[in-house]
Design a protein around this motif. Sequence first.
Motif, short mmCIF file in Angstrom:
data_model
loop_
_atom_site.label_atom_id
_atom_site.label_comp_id
_atom_site.label_asym_id
_atom_site.label_seq_id
_atom_site.Cartn_x
_atom_site.Cartn_y
_atom_site.Cartn_z
N UNK A 131 0.83 -1.20 0.00
CA UNK A 131 0.00 0.00 0.00
C UNK A 131 0.87 1.25 0.00
N UNK A 132 1.94 1.25 0.82
CA UNK A 132 2.83 2.41 0.88
C UNK A 132 3.61 2.55 -0.42
N UNK A 133 4.02 1.43 -1.00
CA UNK A 133 4.72 1.48 -2.29
C UNK A 133 3.83 2.08 -3.36
N UNK A 134 2.54 1.73 -3.34
CA UNK A 134 1.60 2.29 -4.31
C UNK A 134 1.39 3.79 -4.07
N UNK A 135 1.32 4.18 -2.81
CA UNK A 135 1.18 5.59 -2.47
C UNK A 135 2.35 6.40 -3.02
N UNK A 136 3.55 5.89 -2.84
CA UNK A 136 4.74 6.55 -3.36
C UNK A 136 4.67 6.68 -4.88
N UNK A 137 4.20 5.63 -5.53
CA UNK A 137 4.07 5.66 -6.99
C UNK A 137 3.09 6.75 -7.43
N UNK A 271 -2.00 -1.74 7.38
CA UNK A 271 -2.86 -2.15 6.27
C UNK A 271 -2.87 -3.67 6.09
N UNK A 272 -4.06 -4.26 6.07
CA UNK A 272 -4.21 -5.70 5.82
C UNK A 272 -3.20 -6.49 6.65
N UNK A 273 -3.31 -6.39 7.96
CA UNK A 273 -2.32 -6.98 8.86
C UNK A 273 -2.06 -8.45 8.57
N UNK A 274 -3.09 -9.22 8.36
CA UNK A 274 -2.94 -10.65 8.14
C UNK A 274 -3.11 -11.03 6.67
N UNK A 275 -2.87 -10.08 5.80
CA UNK A 275 -3.07 -10.32 4.37
C UNK A 275 -4.47 -9.91 3.96
N UNK A 276 -4.67 -9.74 2.68
CA UNK A 276 -5.98 -9.33 2.19
C UNK A 276 -5.89 -8.00 1.46
N UNK A 277 -6.97 -7.22 1.54
CA UNK A 277 -7.08 -6.01 0.73
C UNK A 277 -6.86 -4.75 1.56
N UNK A 290 -15.32 9.11 -6.08
CA UNK A 290 -13.90 8.82 -5.83
C UNK A 290 -13.48 7.52 -6.50
N UNK A 291 -12.22 7.41 -6.80
CA UNK A 291 -11.66 6.17 -7.33
C UNK A 291 -11.07 5.37 -6.18
N UNK A 292 -11.23 4.07 -6.24
CA UNK A 292 -10.63 3.20 -5.22
C UNK A 292 -9.56 2.33 -5.86
N UNK A 293 -8.38 2.39 -5.30
CA UNK A 293 -7.26 1.57 -5.76
C UNK A 293 -7.04 0.49 -4.71
N UNK A 294 -7.27 -0.74 -5.08
CA UNK A 294 -7.19 -1.87 -4.15
C UNK A 294 -5.84 -2.56 -4.27
N UNK A 295 -5.20 -2.74 -3.13
CA UNK A 295 -3.92 -3.46 -3.07
C UNK A 295 -4.16 -4.74 -2.28
N UNK A 296 -3.81 -5.86 -2.85
CA UNK A 296 -4.08 -7.14 -2.20
C UNK A 296 -2.79 -7.94 -2.06
N UNK A 297 -2.64 -8.57 -0.91
CA UNK A 297 -1.48 -9.44 -0.66
C UNK A 297 -1.91 -10.62 0.18
#
Length: 501
Positions: A131-137, A271-277, A290-297
């Motif tokens: 999520x932080x990597x995407x924010x930086x991008x 963000x998504x402490x145990x994995x997820x969105x 608003x636009x929603x950008x979903x990051x999943x891991x």
Amino acid sequence: MNDKLRWGVLGTGTIATAFAEGLLTSKTGTLVAVGSRSQASADTFVKSCGSVRAHGSYEALFADADVQAVYISTPHPHHAEWAIRTAEAKKHILCEKPIGMNCGEAMSIVESAIANDVFLMEAFMYRCHPQTLKLVELLREKVIGEVRVITASFGFQAEFDPKRRLFSNALGGGGILDVGCYPASMVRLVAGVASGRDFDEPIELKASGRLNDQTSIDEYAAAVLKFRGNPAAGQGPIVAQIATSVIANLDNTLRIVGEKGSIFLATPWVPARDGGKATITLHLNGEEQPREIVIETSQQIYGIEADTVAANVERRQGASPAMSWDDTLGNMRTLDQWRQQIGLVYDQEKQDQLPTASRRPLAVGSNSMTYGAIPHVDKKVSRLVLGVDNFTFLPHCAAIWDAFFERGGNCWDTAHIYGGHGACERTLGQWVKARNIRDQIVVLDKGGHSPDCNPVAVSRQHFESLDRLQMDHVDIYMLHRDNPDVPVGEFVDILNEHKDN
């Protein structure tokens, strides 16, 4: 498994358990040992960890040849001691935030990591998350244009108990160090990336807060920070507002406002402490929805953090947006400023309780210092002399002065005018008294700075300096300025008077 980074966990508290669980999802690391202050605690910890060795002391963990990296999860005041000991044991280090009680301790930890050639990173796990990597991008792409205002908070409501870590002065309690470090680190990251850098430092910081009447820790505090932006590119300053608390539930969100819209993170810190969105919400001017950008891991957040360590272990520090050494030091300086503005000084930072970063007695180690001799000075004098101008925050000064002394330095240069109203002399005197080394060092003091460059002023300033330094003499005394309007003999007479007395 043989190719994985082999971890040891130092400490057996809640955060240590979370990191051990996260390692189960790590692609690069595995837990092999835990160290505790008691064998019983270590044994209890490993019951749910499989074939993990339980050591009844931290020293035993360091002696475990199978351990390559150590996660330090002790309370804040113990981070410096055990991070330094970990480095000396030639183990890589992931140290819980804040890395130390102040920037002075952080500097000592970084210095130890460099000296022992080991990896070191402060454990802000959110900095490693996608999520932080995407924010930086998004910021680098200037999706919302030039950033103008940032707001970030992290606070919660806990029941007051003076013995509880959160409210204990001895355990570094309070909001700023415990969770305020998160918004401080985030706005520094955002302001830096928005200005074309990995992070940035505030050029102004104004703060307020409330200290607990019983333990003097900060119950809640807020600060406004101003960043320089990028004037060369026509970008104006960036303003950030941060807040923290241990007795009030705050929004615990991040909002970044730019010329073309805003970015909102509902869960910036875990963000998504145990994995997820995890979701980044983008509001662009002129768009109704608003636009929603979903990051999943699929990974637990501490597993991602462990993988970040492994990916950067050869370069010995984290790569942005993970915490580099300079980023960590800058964040600690910001926290120091925040605390100073609200009057928060921990008892251990005061003169009568001031420990060394390593918690070992101050002593000269092996050094290559060269020395000279000065007539009438009965001690050898290091040819490298350390000036003290602009040194006024005792914990920061102590780290530098301790390091200088340990490397054989023994001469300090100060002056009546330094720091305004004697702040630098007072700080040096506090440190010398705390370390009980007056007979081992040479103090060079100066007086008579213009416009007060006359024999009467020099005499008065000399006594004021001795009082500030808490000393009955200085080893070398010099005039700070010349005054051709006063015959030199008058200066010589007054200096001889003080020398003879």
